[in-house]
Design a protein around this motif. Structure first.
Motif, PDB file in Angstrom:
ATOM      1  N   PHE A 127      42.830  38.533  36.436  1.00  0.00           N
ATOM      2  CA  PHE A 127      41.387  38.725  36.556  1.00  0.00           C
ATOM      3  C   PHE A 127      40.705  37.382  36.821  1.00  0.00           C
ATOM      4  CE2 PHE A 127      41.364  42.708  33.599  1.00  0.00           C
ATOM      5  CZ  PHE A 127      42.019  43.422  34.592  1.00  0.00           C
ATOM      6  N   ASP A 128      39.474  37.428  37.281  1.00  0.00           N
ATOM      7  CA  ASP A 128      38.748  36.193  37.585  1.00  0.00           C
ATOM      8  C   ASP A 128      38.024  35.629  36.371  1.00  0.00           C
ATOM      9  OD1 ASP A 128      36.593  37.893  37.248  1.00  0.00           O
ATOM     10  OD2 ASP A 128      35.868  37.759  39.308  1.00  0.00           O
ATOM     11  N   ARG A 129      38.161  36.279  35.234  1.00  0.00           N
ATOM     12  CA  ARG A 129      37.537  35.809  34.011  1.00  0.00           C
ATOM     13  C   ARG A 129      38.379  36.234  32.816  1.00  0.00           C
ATOM     14  NH1 ARG A 129      32.291  39.335  35.091  1.00  0.00           N
ATOM     15  NH2 ARG A 129      33.045  38.851  37.185  1.00  0.00           N
ATOM     16  N   SER A 130      38.260  35.494  31.741  1.00  0.00           N
ATOM     17  CA  SER A 130      38.955  35.837  30.501  1.00  0.00           C
ATOM     18  C   SER A 130      38.108  36.849  29.723  1.00  0.00           C
ATOM     19  CB  SER A 130      39.170  34.587  29.638  1.00  0.00           C
ATOM     20  OG  SER A 130      39.888  33.593  30.332  1.00  0.00           O
ATOM     21  N   THR A 149      34.536  44.644  32.805  1.00  0.00           N
ATOM     22  CA  THR A 149      35.191  43.496  33.454  1.00  0.00           C
ATOM     23  C   THR A 149      36.117  43.960  34.567  1.00  0.00           C
ATOM     24  OG1 THR A 149      35.080  42.122  31.458  1.00  0.00           O
ATOM     25  CG2 THR A 149      36.770  41.564  33.075  1.00  0.00           C
ATOM     26  N   LYS A 152      34.553  44.930  37.938  1.00  0.00           N
ATOM     27  CA  LYS A 152      34.063  43.829  38.779  1.00  0.00           C
ATOM     28  C   LYS A 152      35.178  43.103  39.530  1.00  0.00           C
ATOM     29  CE  LYS A 152      30.029  42.773  35.864  1.00  0.00           C
ATOM     30  NZ  LYS A 152      30.260  43.770  34.798  1.00  0.00           N
ATOM     31  N   GLN A 153      36.426  43.431  39.259  1.00  0.00           N
ATOM     32  CA  GLN A 153      37.541  42.693  39.848  1.00  0.00           C
ATOM     33  C   GLN A 153      37.780  43.078  41.303  1.00  0.00           C
ATOM     34  OE1 GLN A 153      38.943  40.095  38.093  1.00  0.00           O
ATOM     35  NE2 GLN A 153      37.211  40.742  36.796  1.00  0.00           N
ATOM     36  N   ARG A 156      43.602  41.755  44.989  1.00  0.00           N
ATOM     37  CA  ARG A 156      44.235  40.630  45.685  1.00  0.00           C
ATOM     38  C   ARG A 156      45.745  40.864  45.738  1.00  0.00           C
ATOM     39  NH1 ARG A 156      40.527  38.246  42.247  1.00  0.00           N
ATOM     40  NH2 ARG A 156      38.876  37.013  43.241  1.00  0.00           N
ATOM     41  N   THR A 171      47.460  42.981  32.497  1.00  0.00           N
ATOM     42  CA  THR A 171      46.378  43.811  33.010  1.00  0.00           C
ATOM     43  C   THR A 171      46.743  45.273  33.217  1.00  0.00           C
ATOM     44  OG1 THR A 171      46.944  43.166  35.284  1.00  0.00           O
ATOM     45  CG2 THR A 171      45.294  41.828  34.127  1.00  0.00           C
ATOM     46  N   ASN A 265      49.193  35.606  42.049  1.00  0.00           N
ATOM     47  CA  ASN A 265      47.766  35.637  41.754  1.00  0.00           C
ATOM     48  C   ASN A 265      47.491  35.373  40.286  1.00  0.00           C
ATOM     49  OD1 ASN A 265      46.639  36.298  44.374  1.00  0.00           O
ATOM     50  ND2 ASN A 265      47.664  38.259  44.170  1.00  0.00           N
ATOM     51  N   GLU A 268      47.007  31.758  39.199  1.00  0.00           N
ATOM     52  CA  GLU A 268      45.759  31.110  39.571  1.00  0.00           C
ATOM     53  C   GLU A 268      44.582  31.589  38.724  1.00  0.00           C
ATOM     54  OE1 GLU A 268      45.390  32.077  43.662  1.00  0.00           O
ATOM     55  OE2 GLU A 268      47.129  30.900  44.291  1.00  0.00           O
ATOM     56  N   ALA A 269      44.790  32.616  37.949  1.00  0.00           N
ATOM     57  CA  ALA A 269      43.713  33.195  37.150  1.00  0.00           C
ATOM     58  C   ALA A 269      43.547  32.432  35.835  1.00  0.00           C
ATOM     59  CB  ALA A 269      44.028  34.665  36.861  1.00  0.00           C
TER      60      ALA A 269
END
Length: 433
Positions: A127-130, A149, A152-153, A156, A171, A265, A268-269
């Motif tokens: 995810f782009d946020r914790s 949350t 909103k993802q 990728r 996830t 991916n 990188e998160a």
């Protein structure tokens, strides 16, 4: 079936006639390897035939009923939970997640199917946020703290060369839990389902999210550090090497796996959970209370093996039916071969469990290590050691639960030794009948 009381050093428990070699192997491994506490339990034809546990340092609080974090072995519990909805005719694996969760559509996710999620092909490995620890509590999950949350993802994928399959280590369980509670007529979370429809009726000590009484029985997990693992691998086995692989074997696996991990991916998160700095984070009481089905289920080997026995028997154990025939068959159908992250060939079914098959002359080193000794099993395994799998043809339910995590043993080969020995024992029993 005759049971033999074990008395192998620190090992306690029983083995049935024909399975005594598991006791000797377990004692040898506990004495030789870098183990702390461990449990091993096996069912055959619906009967418990191996029930062993040991504490290398004589921990008075560790016993056969101690609960341990089983990490990704919990993925098979969430697979059973989703299969229960299929079993009841409430869900199909080819259905789009957004059919049941309309807010899931954004970010290219509108065509993601239930099977995509369960096969690690949803494009949501990181995810782009914790998220906050409090988001994982059942009441907050039901208030959509975590779901918001996920909605909103953005989807990728790594690259066309490596394919869609990338390990959704944490996830997958969060997504599956949000789907489950929206489809379940009672609006339950996976943790609540496991408690009410798996753990209680089967009398199996498995849980996703612990209560106060369960917290009193949890044994901490302990990481064998990277450096300690590498140093131990340098010692020959005849001189008491404390890890499964020698240095050359370990390096061969690392060189194959590390480039893929760095390109994923998920690498990188940000950390999945805010404040998460290492494995010891999972010993935090707040973490243990929350629901992360893919990485934070707790169980004893006794509990897992009993659930595995139910799965080996087609979804029913004794008088308790957890999955009907249609649901059980659907969970195991359509194994799709694909390399996880472009490295290891996996065969995840549409229901989200891996199928382990005999190796071939074209199998790679990692594929041989992954499958050899597990042929015919379904299920998965957990970070550092735990194994929760079942073998329908041989009617085996298997569970190995250690507290010492050997993270560089990527494919849980130290536990696979017991699986291979169980298969030998069953083959010998059938040959003599």
């Amino acid at each position: 079936m005759n049971q033999t009381q074990q008395s192998f050093g620190a090992v306690k428990g029983t083995t049935a006639s024909g399975f005594e070699s598991l006791g000797h192997l377990f004692e040898q491994q506990m004495r030789t390897l870098a183990e702390e506490n461990a449990q091993l339990c096996v069912y055959h034809r619906g009967k418990k035939v191996v029930d062993l546990w040991a504490s290398k340092n004589a921990d008075p609080d560790f016993n056969a009923d101690s609960l341990v974090n089983i990490f990704s072995s919990g993925k098979s519990l969430e697979a059973i939970a989703i299969a229960s909805l299929v079993s009841k005719g409430l869900l199909r694996y080819d259905a789009r997640v957004s059919d049941h969760w309309p807010e899931f559509k954004g970010g290219g996710k509108d065509q993601v199917t239930v099977a995509d999620v369960m096969r690690h092909e949803a494009g949501l490995a990181g995810f782009d946020r914790s998220v906050d620890l409090d988001d994982l509590l059942p009441d907050n999950i039901k208030a959509n703290s975590l779901g918001g949350t996920i909605e909103k993802q953005v989807q990728r994928f790594r690259s066309p060369a490596t394919g869609k399959r990338e390990y959704h280590a944490v996830t997958r369980g969060w997504i599956a839990n949000e789907l489950f509670r929206r489809v379940d007529p009672q609006g339950r979370t996976i943790g609540e389902f496991v408690k009410e429809e798996i753990s209680a009726p089967l009398n199996a000590d498995v849980a996703v999210g612990l209560n106060d009484r369960q917290l009193e029985r949890v044994a901490d997990i302990k990481l064998l550090s990277f450096g300690a693992h590498l140093r131990a691998s340098l010692r020959p086995r005849i001189f008491g090497r404390k890890v499964f692989h020698n240095f050359v074997q370990l390096m061969a696996r690392l060189l194959k796996v590390l480039p893929s991990l760095r390109k994923g991916n998920a690498s990188e998160a940000p950390p999945p959970i805010r404040g998460m700095t290492g494995i010891s984070f999972f010993n935090d009481i707040r973490m243990r209370r929350g629901e992360t089905p893919s990485a934070n289920a707790h169980s004893s080997a006794r509990g897992l093996a009993r659930v595995a026995a139910m799965m080996a028997a087609g979804g029913k154990l004794d008088t308790v039916e957890c999955l009907n025939e249609d649901g059980w068959q659907a969970l195991h159908q359509a194994p799709l071969p694909a390399k996880m992250g472009g490295v290891i060939l996996t065969r995840f079914t549409q229901g989200g469990v891996d199928q382990f098959l005999p190796i071939t002359k074209d199998s790679t080193l990692l594929e041989k290590a992954f499958n050899d000794g597990r042929e015919g099993f379904y299920g998965w395994m957990g970070l550092g050691g735990s194994i929760f799998q079942w073998h329908p043809e041989a009617e085996i339910g298997f569970a190995f639960v250690p507290t010492s995590l050997h993270m560089l043993d990527f494919l849980n080969e130290r536990g696979k030794l017991y699986q291979a020995e169980v298969l030998k024992c069953v083959a010998n029993i059938e040959a003599n009948q």
